[in-house]
Design an enzyme around this catalytic site. Structure first.
Site, PDB file in Angstrom:
ATOM      1  N   GLY A 174       2.661  -3.191   8.324  1.00 58.93           N
ATOM      2  CA  GLY A 174       2.915  -3.485   9.740  1.00 58.93           C
ATOM      3  C   GLY A 174       4.363  -3.908   9.933  1.00 58.93           C
TER       4      GLY A 174
ATOM      5  CD  GLU B 256      -3.760  -9.013   3.764  1.00 58.42           C
ATOM      6  OE1 GLU B 256      -3.785  -9.049   2.522  1.00 58.42           O
ATOM      7  OE2 GLU B 256      -2.720  -9.113   4.428  1.00 58.42           O
TER       8      GLU B 256
ATOM      9  CB  THR C 271      -0.895   0.005   1.260  1.00 60.84           C
ATOM     10  OG1 THR C 271      -1.590  -1.235   1.294  1.00 60.84           O
ATOM     11  CG2 THR C 271      -1.864   1.161   1.271  1.00 60.84           C
TER      12      THR C 271
HETATM   13  C1  LIG Z   1      -1.845 -18.066  10.349  1.00 62.38           C
HETATM   14  C2  LIG Z   1      -2.492 -16.926   9.692  1.00 62.38           C
HETATM   15  C3  LIG Z   1      -3.323 -16.121  10.579  1.00 62.38           C
HETATM   16  C4  LIG Z   1      -3.881 -14.970   9.835  1.00 62.38           C
HETATM   17  C5  LIG Z   1      -4.255 -13.902  10.721  1.00 62.38           C
HETATM   18  C6  LIG Z   1      -4.459 -12.634  10.010  1.00 62.38           C
HETATM   19  C7  LIG Z   1      -4.283 -11.487  10.901  1.00 62.38           C
HETATM   20  C8  LIG Z   1      -3.102 -10.675  10.449  1.00 62.38           C
HETATM   21  C9  LIG Z   1      -2.945  -9.470  11.242  1.00 62.38           C
HETATM   22  C10 LIG Z   1      -2.494  -8.350  10.748  1.00 62.38           C
HETATM   23  C11 LIG Z   1      -1.984  -8.277   9.397  1.00 62.38           C
HETATM   24  C12 LIG Z   1      -2.501  -7.129   8.620  1.00 62.38           C
HETATM   25  C13 LIG Z   1      -1.739  -7.129   7.371  1.00 62.38           C
HETATM   26  C14 LIG Z   1      -2.372  -6.331   6.308  1.00 62.38           C
HETATM   27  C15 LIG Z   1      -1.792  -6.385   5.126  1.00 62.38           C
HETATM   28  C16 LIG Z   1      -2.330  -5.706   3.964  1.00 62.38           C
HETATM   29  O1  LIG Z   1      -3.336  -5.047   4.003  1.00 62.38           O
HETATM   30  S1  LIG Z   1      -1.454  -5.937   2.522  1.00 62.38           S
HETATM   31  C17 LIG Z   1      -2.258  -4.980   1.320  1.00 62.38           C
HETATM   32  C18 LIG Z   1      -3.571  -5.577   0.927  1.00 62.38           C
HETATM   33  N1  LIG Z   1      -4.088  -4.885  -0.202  1.00 62.38           N
HETATM   34  C19 LIG Z   1      -5.130  -5.307  -0.876  1.00 62.38           C
HETATM   35  O2  LIG Z   1      -5.741  -6.288  -0.531  1.00 62.38           O
HETATM   36  C20 LIG Z   1      -5.457  -4.544  -2.107  1.00 62.38           C
HETATM   37  C21 LIG Z   1      -6.814  -4.851  -2.652  1.00 62.38           C
HETATM   38  N2  LIG Z   1      -6.829  -4.741  -4.092  1.00 62.38           N
HETATM   39  C22 LIG Z   1      -6.713  -5.818  -4.919  1.00 62.38           C
HETATM   40  O3  LIG Z   1      -6.558  -6.948  -4.472  1.00 62.38           O
HETATM   41  C23 LIG Z   1      -6.796  -5.549  -6.381  1.00 62.38           C
HETATM   42  O4  LIG Z   1      -6.371  -4.333  -6.750  1.00 62.38           O
HETATM   43  C24 LIG Z   1      -8.216  -5.745  -6.902  1.00 62.38           C
HETATM   44  C25 LIG Z   1      -9.199  -4.833  -6.219  1.00 62.38           C
HETATM   45  C26 LIG Z   1      -8.605  -7.201  -6.677  1.00 62.38           C
HETATM   46  C27 LIG Z   1      -8.236  -5.447  -8.401  1.00 62.38           C
HETATM   47  O5  LIG Z   1      -7.131  -6.029  -8.979  1.00 62.38           O
HETATM   48  P1  LIG Z   1      -6.755  -5.756 -10.523  1.00 62.38           P
HETATM   49  O6  LIG Z   1      -6.965  -4.319 -10.812  1.00 62.38           O
HETATM   50  O7  LIG Z   1      -5.434  -6.313 -10.804  1.00 62.38           O
HETATM   51  O8  LIG Z   1      -7.779  -6.659 -11.168  1.00 62.38           O
HETATM   52  P2  LIG Z   1      -9.097  -6.416 -11.963  1.00 62.38           P
HETATM   53  O9  LIG Z   1      -8.787  -5.732 -13.230  1.00 62.38           O
HETATM   54  O10 LIG Z   1     -10.149  -5.821 -11.097  1.00 62.38           O
HETATM   55  O11 LIG Z   1      -9.416  -7.917 -12.251  1.00 62.38           O
HETATM   56  C28 LIG Z   1      -8.637  -8.682 -13.157  1.00 62.38           C
HETATM   57  C29 LIG Z   1      -8.946 -10.132 -12.949  1.00 62.38           C
HETATM   58  O12 LIG Z   1      -8.123 -10.625 -11.901  1.00 62.38           O
HETATM   59  C30 LIG Z   1      -8.920 -11.270 -10.934  1.00 62.38           C
HETATM   60  N3  LIG Z   1      -8.253 -11.130  -9.642  1.00 62.38           N
HETATM   61  C31 LIG Z   1      -8.044 -10.024  -8.941  1.00 62.38           C
HETATM   62  N4  LIG Z   1      -7.395 -10.311  -7.814  1.00 62.38           N
HETATM   63  C32 LIG Z   1      -7.157 -11.625  -7.832  1.00 62.38           C
HETATM   64  C33 LIG Z   1      -6.504 -12.523  -6.934  1.00 62.38           C
HETATM   65  N5  LIG Z   1      -5.991 -12.098  -5.786  1.00 62.38           N
HETATM   66  N6  LIG Z   1      -6.446 -13.808  -7.288  1.00 62.38           N
HETATM   67  C34 LIG Z   1      -6.996 -14.248  -8.422  1.00 62.38           C
HETATM   68  N7  LIG Z   1      -7.618 -13.452  -9.319  1.00 62.38           N
HETATM   69  C35 LIG Z   1      -7.699 -12.165  -9.012  1.00 62.38           C
HETATM   70  C36 LIG Z   1     -10.224 -10.558 -11.015  1.00 62.38           C
HETATM   71  O13 LIG Z   1     -11.249 -11.300 -10.427  1.00 62.38           O
HETATM   72  C37 LIG Z   1     -10.368 -10.396 -12.484  1.00 62.38           C
HETATM   73  O14 LIG Z   1     -10.770 -11.620 -13.051  1.00 62.38           O
HETATM   74  P3  LIG Z   1     -11.673 -11.631 -14.352  1.00 62.38           P
HETATM   75  O15 LIG Z   1     -11.049 -10.761 -15.370  1.00 62.38           O
HETATM   76  O16 LIG Z   1     -11.724 -13.071 -14.710  1.00 62.38           O
HETATM   77  O17 LIG Z   1     -13.001 -11.110 -13.913  1.00 62.38           O
HETATM   78  C1  LIG Z   2      -4.235  -1.807  10.501  1.00 67.76           C
HETATM   79  C2  LIG Z   2      -3.821  -1.831   9.077  1.00 67.76           C
HETATM   80  C3  LIG Z   2      -2.750  -2.622   8.700  1.00 67.76           C
HETATM   81  C4  LIG Z   2      -2.319  -2.625   7.375  1.00 67.76           C
HETATM   82  N1  LIG Z   2      -1.223  -3.369   7.033  1.00 67.76           N
HETATM   83  C5  LIG Z   2      -0.751  -3.309   5.769  1.00 67.76           C
HETATM   84  C6  LIG Z   2       0.432  -4.027   5.397  1.00 67.76           C
HETATM   85  O1  LIG Z   2       1.022  -4.724   6.207  1.00 67.76           O
HETATM   86  N2  LIG Z   2       0.897  -3.905   4.148  1.00 67.76           N
HETATM   87  C7  LIG Z   2       0.263  -3.146   3.214  1.00 67.76           C
HETATM   88  O2  LIG Z   2       0.735  -3.064   2.087  1.00 67.76           O
HETATM   89  N3  LIG Z   2      -0.870  -2.468   3.527  1.00 67.76           N
HETATM   90  C8  LIG Z   2      -1.392  -2.539   4.765  1.00 67.76           C
HETATM   91  N4  LIG Z   2      -2.532  -1.862   5.098  1.00 67.76           N
HETATM   92  C9  LIG Z   2      -3.214  -1.069   4.077  1.00 67.76           C
HETATM   93  C10 LIG Z   2      -4.506  -1.699   3.597  1.00 67.76           C
HETATM   94  O3  LIG Z   2      -4.266  -2.833   2.855  1.00 67.76           O
HETATM   95  C11 LIG Z   2      -5.315  -0.674   2.811  1.00 67.76           C
HETATM   96  O4  LIG Z   2      -5.701   0.331   3.695  1.00 67.76           O
HETATM   97  C12 LIG Z   2      -6.510  -1.314   2.157  1.00 67.76           C
HETATM   98  O5  LIG Z   2      -6.114  -2.140   1.099  1.00 67.76           O
HETATM   99  C13 LIG Z   2      -7.556  -0.295   1.678  1.00 67.76           C
HETATM  100  O6  LIG Z   2      -6.999   0.615   0.813  1.00 67.76           O
HETATM  101  P1  LIG Z   2      -7.155   2.198   1.030  1.00 67.76           P
HETATM  102  O7  LIG Z   2      -6.732   2.492   2.417  1.00 67.76           O
HETATM  103  O8  LIG Z   2      -6.443   2.831  -0.083  1.00 67.76           O
HETATM  104  O9  LIG Z   2      -8.685   2.471   0.926  1.00 67.76           O
HETATM  105  P2  LIG Z   2      -9.437   3.184  -0.302  1.00 67.76           P
HETATM  106  O10 LIG Z   2      -9.312   2.300  -1.494  1.00 67.76           O
HETATM  107  O11 LIG Z   2      -9.026   4.580  -0.433  1.00 67.76           O
HETATM  108  O12 LIG Z   2     -10.916   3.082   0.248  1.00 67.76           O
HETATM  109  C14 LIG Z   2     -11.669   4.200   0.704  1.00 67.76           C
HETATM  110  C15 LIG Z   2     -13.159   4.024   0.269  1.00 67.76           C
HETATM  111  O13 LIG Z   2     -13.222   3.989  -1.148  1.00 67.76           O
HETATM  112  C16 LIG Z   2     -14.014   2.896  -1.573  1.00 67.76           C
HETATM  113  N5  LIG Z   2     -13.507   2.372  -2.850  1.00 67.76           N
HETATM  114  C17 LIG Z   2     -12.226   2.303  -3.301  1.00 67.76           C
HETATM  115  N6  LIG Z   2     -12.166   1.712  -4.492  1.00 67.76           N
HETATM  116  C18 LIG Z   2     -13.425   1.390  -4.836  1.00 67.76           C
HETATM  117  C19 LIG Z   2     -14.017   0.711  -5.948  1.00 67.76           C
HETATM  118  N7  LIG Z   2     -13.276   0.262  -6.944  1.00 67.76           N
HETATM  119  N8  LIG Z   2     -15.343   0.537  -5.970  1.00 67.76           N
HETATM  120  C20 LIG Z   2     -16.104   0.972  -4.946  1.00 67.76           C
HETATM  121  N9  LIG Z   2     -15.604   1.601  -3.855  1.00 67.76           N
HETATM  122  C21 LIG Z   2     -14.276   1.800  -3.796  1.00 67.76           C
HETATM  123  C22 LIG Z   2     -13.865   1.860  -0.481  1.00 67.76           C
HETATM  124  O14 LIG Z   2     -14.986   0.982  -0.464  1.00 67.76           O
HETATM  125  C23 LIG Z   2     -13.796   2.731   0.767  1.00 67.76           C
HETATM  126  O15 LIG Z   2     -15.112   3.002   1.201  1.00 67.76           O
HETATM  127  C24 LIG Z   2      -2.992  -1.848   6.413  1.00 67.76           C
HETATM  128  C25 LIG Z   2      -4.087  -1.074   6.798  1.00 67.76           C
HETATM  129  C26 LIG Z   2      -4.503  -1.057   8.105  1.00 67.76           C
HETATM  130  C27 LIG Z   2      -5.666  -0.194   8.493  1.00 67.76           C
END
Ligand SMILES: CCCCCCCC/C=C\CCC/C=C/C(=O)SCCNC(=O)CCNC(=O)[C@H](O)C(C)(C)COP(=O)(O)OP(=O)(O)OC[C@H]1O[C@@H](n2cnc3c(N)ncnc32)[C@H](O)[C@@H]1OP(=O)(O)O
Ligand SMILES: Cc1cc2nc3c(=O)[nH]c(=O)nc-3n(C[C@H](O)[C@H](O)[C@H](O)COP(=O)(O)OP(=O)(O)OC[C@H]3O[C@@H](n4cnc5c(N)ncnc54)[C@H](O)[C@@H]3O)c2cc1C
Length: 661
Positions: free
Chosen positions: A178, A421, A139
């Site tokens: 994190g 996530e 991110t």
């Molecule tokens: C022992 C384990 C215990 C676990 C405990 C958990 C607790 C942990 C505690 C704390 C940890 C916190 C850590 C946090 C970390 C983070 O947050 S890391 C950052 C996370 N960020 C995100 O998740 C970002 C979200 N965004 C996306 O994933 C993508 O941008 C998207 C919204 C999915 C869009 O992707 P993209 O633009 O590339 O794709 P599209 O054009 O929309 O779609 C294209 C096609 O790809 C398919 N797709 C998309 N994603 C995936 C995937 N992951 N796998 C497979 N396929 C995927 C999508 O469906 C489209 O398919 P289609 O064309 O056939 O429709």
């Molecule tokens: C506690 C915590 C731990 C984290 N740890 C990590 C980490 O370890 N590594 C890492 O890389 N990131 C980490 N993150 C970041 C996290 O993955 C992002 O905050 C998350 O993916 C959401 O993205 P954003 O903050 O840009 O939200 P935004 O995308 O800006 O979302 C804001 C609003 O916009 C809306 N929105 C955005 N896009 C769309 C769409 N296409 N259609 C409709 N609505 C939409 C959402 O629904 C939401 O209401 C962490 C975040 C937190 C809070």
């Protein structure tokens, strides 16, 4: 033992221990879990000061200390099985996040899924010996959701065989990872790969950020903590600005995509493989939702049997607050939800392991199903659990607001799962994308499989309209299998509705993307109904595995309550789908009330079966012995404000004020 709690336990209609075995997956697993928990509980190194009374910096330090202790102790005890590590950490961490958690849940899994064998040989030993402590930096300040738009660049320089990493703008600064701020010395950085003048999209790179040994930031690396948050005080969520940071070519994770020494790019079999770690965590978070809501329910339900308040019948003693129907209505559906999510969490974990097993063998066919299911269930369960924890807190009245209840801590540390996530709405829209694709395929007569296979039936029914009209659609509220069927029909109707809505928007000459946006409320609703169906279906399937009749009966009532409460909350959908009639609405409420009365006598046993030790709940209200008031008084006396009889501020501000006025 509080006498009310004792009576509740004596009155239970089933053997709590048997239910605990079912939740754990067998009696041997319960035995081993308890054995591991005792290692932590009996260990003086883990008897620490209450974190509620510490500053953020102290909490971070205590959490790092605990992380280091846990690693050392588990090695000493020979605990290496992933489930056993999980048991150990759950009891040691309680409801607090782990300081070097990202190293375990994202850094190591990404290495394992994206490294070549040679890279694995290099990085895994370093990471397993904690010479390398890592995080996952995806991110950026400007983009979290839309990761294709991330701005960080990794440009290949064939002359030196290095990638040059840059954060070209303020919005490109990595933000949130994190453990990035202070703890990690390496990060897996997601960056746009440039080679031979072309951009090839997002790829993962191992970037050293602090010197091994001194832990000082490396040249070109600007790194630090992003400051205090709503919760997650133990975690140094960080920022990272990269200024011409050079890393060797071998630091690009090249299991699938590759850059050759001459700069040639070799495409991966699927560009979504880079997203694998997110799919892993989303799958695991479903079980975490169960954990969080079951803890909150344990606290609120135990407290609701100990707490006596107001008057039910004039002249009689104050009743236990759980005897109020409204209190049961707040808590018992959440208890049922906790059980539902527990079984769905187990299913999601198994499904993840099965499908990733196939992926490792080169079969990517089920990746879309895994992505859609994990994204949808992650969103559905975290939303419900977050809202549910807050209901539990408020159901404890004023004392729920105190940190001594542990409920505020559970809430603030759990609720970011709705965002991280993959932000929940966005995840629901990903699931909708899959549902609509499957709908289109099923409508064209192609068979779809997995959890969406009900869409095949829908297309068959459309081909045979006379059968549909002959079928009685009204749900039998007393019959669980009829309710499962109703959830299935509701899901297929809402998927169909969303598809039609999209068609209508497209006919208004909108682009595909605009049409999608204009019906995204319908799309999220369809995903929500799909997930709800999956959960009801899985909960009911689980019942078939339960042999003990008394436990079966208790679980059956919970499954029935879960399903019926969902109908109550979504009556509009069921009416619209013709599954419910207006006269049946009163029956829904009546049936719900009957279930509440049926479950009420078992509610303490049902939360006891989760088997949370007091040390894990760390809640004065949720104590197993129910001795709430004495312990609340004792807890408050430990507050730092009570360390002196007269606080310093009195001499500094109040006394001078009094003397002036
Ligand atoms: C022992 C384990 C215990 C676990 C405990 C958990 C607790 C942990 C505690 C704390 C940890 C916190 C850590 C946090 C970390 C983070 O947050 S890391 C950052 C996370 N960020 C995100 O998740 C970002 C979200 N965004 C996306 O994933 C993508 O941008 C998207 C919204 C999915 C869009 O992707 P993209 O633009 O590339 O794709 P599209 O054009 O929309 O779609 C294209 C096609 O790809 C398919 N797709 C998309 N994603 C995936 C995937 N992951 N796998 C497979 N396929 C995927 C999508 O469906 C489209 O398919 P289609 O064309 O056939 O429709
Ligand atoms: C506690 C915590 C731990 C984290 N740890 C990590 C980490 O370890 N590594 C890492 O890389 N990131 C980490 N993150 C970041 C996290 O993955 C992002 O905050 C998350 O993916 C959401 O993205 P954003 O903050 O840009 O939200 P935004 O995308 O800006 O979302 C804001 C609003 O916009 C809306 N929105 C955005 N896009 C769309 C769409 N296409 N259609 C409709 N609505 C939409 C959402 O629904 C939401 O209401 C962490 C975040 C937190 C809070």
């Amino acid at each position: 033992m509080n006498p009310d709690l004792r009576k509740e336990r004596e009155a239970a209609t089933f053997n709590t221990e048997l239910l605990t075995h079912i939740l754990d997956g067998g009696s041997e697993r319960t035995r081993r879990r308890r054995e591991i928990e005792s290692l932590v509980i009996g260990d003086p190194d883990f008897c620490h000061e209450d974190a509620n009374f510490l500053s953020r910096s102290e909490r971070y330090e205590a959490a790092v200390k605990k992380s280091a202790l846990m690693i050392m102790k588990m090695r000493e005890y020979g605990i290496s099985d992933p489930d056993e590590i999980y048991y150990y950490k759950c009891i040691a961490n309680g409801s607090h996040p782990e300081a070097i958690g990202l190293h375990f849940v994202m850094f190591l899994p990404t290495l394992k899924s994206l490294c070549t064998p040679a890279q694995m040989d290099k990085w895994l030993p370093l990471a397993l010996s904690f010479q390398v402590i890592g995080t996952y930096a995806q991110t950026e300040m400007g983009h979290g959701t839309h990761i294709r738009a991330l701005e960080t660049t990794a440009t290949f320089d064939p002359a030196t065989q290095e990638f040059v990493l840059n954060s070209p703008t303020v919005s490109s600064i990595k933000w949130w990872p994190g453990g990035l701020g202070k703890t990690s010395n390496h990060a897996i950085v997601l960056a746009q790969l440039y080679t031979q003048g072309q951009c090839h999209g997002l790829h993962a790179f191992i970037v050293p950020i602090r010197a091994m040994g001194t832990h000082e930031p490396l040249p070109g690396v600007v790194v630090g903590d992003i400051g205090p948050k709503f919760g997650f005080d133990e975690i140094d969520n960080g920022f990272l600005k990269l200024e011409n940071v050079r890393i060797p070519r071998e630091n690009m994770l090249m299991k699938y995509a590759k850059v050759e020494p001459d700069g040639r790019y070799i495409k991966p079999p699927s560009d979504k493989l880079t997203y694998g770690t997110m799919v892993f965590i989303r799958s695991m978070v479903v079980g975490e939702s169960a954990k969080a809501i079951s803890k909150a329910c344990t606290i609120a339900i135990r407290y609701s049997t100990v707490r006596r308040q107001s008057e039910l019948r004039p002249g009689e003693p104050e009743p236990q607050i759980l005897d109020y129907q409204t209190q049961q209505f707040k808590l018992l559906p959440l208890l049922a939800t906790a059980y539902a999510f527990h079984f769905v969490g187990q299913y999601m974990r198994q499904t993840y392991l099965r499908i990733t097993g196939d992926i490792n063998l080169g079969d990517f066919s089920e990746l879309p199903e895994l992505h859609a299911l994990s994204a949808g269930l992650k969103a559905f369960t975290t939303w419900v659990a977050s809202a549910g924890i807050e209901v539990c807190r408020m159901s404890c009245g004023g004392h729920g607001y105190s940190h001594c209840s542990s409920l505020p801590g559970i809430y603030v540390n759990f609720t970011p799962t709705c965002t991280y996530e993959g932000e929940n709405t966005v995840m629901m829209l990903q699931t909708a994308r899959y549902l609509l694709k499957s709908y289109t395929q099923a409508s064209a007569g192609q068979k779809v499989s997995g959890m969406v296979s009900y869409l095949n039936e829908m297309s068959q029914q459309r081909l045979q309209p006379q059968q549909v009209s002959a079928r009685s659609t009204s749900v039998n509220l007393k019959d669980l299998s009829s309710l499962v069927e109703a959830y299935k029909i509701r899901a297929s109707k809402l998927v169909e509705l969303a598809a039609k809505s999209l068609q209508t928007e497209l006919q208004l000459m909108k682009t595909k993307e605009d049409a999608w946006n204009h019906c995204s409320i319908d799309l999220v609703r369809a995903s929500d109904a799909h997930c709800h169906f999956v959960i009801v279906k899985l909960f009911c399937s689980k019942l078939a595995e339960v042999e003990d009749t008394a436990v079966h009966s208790a679980l059956y009532s919970l499954a029935h309550l879960y399903a019926l409460h969902g109908v109550y909350q979504n009556t509009g959908d069921f009416l619209q789908a013709g599954l419910l009639t207006v006269p049946q609405l009163t029956q829904v409420t009546q049936q719900l009330k009957e279930l509440l009365s049926q479950i009420r006598p078992n509610s303490v046993a049902l939360v006891d079966a989760f088997d949370y030790r007091d040390e894990m709940l760390n809640s004065v209200l949720g104590r197993y012995d129910g001795n709430v008031y004495d312990n609340m008084f004792e807890w408050a006396r430990k507050s730092p404000l009570n360390q002196t009889e007269v606080h310093n501020s009195f001499y500094k501000y109040l006394k001078p004020l009094q003397s002036k006025l």
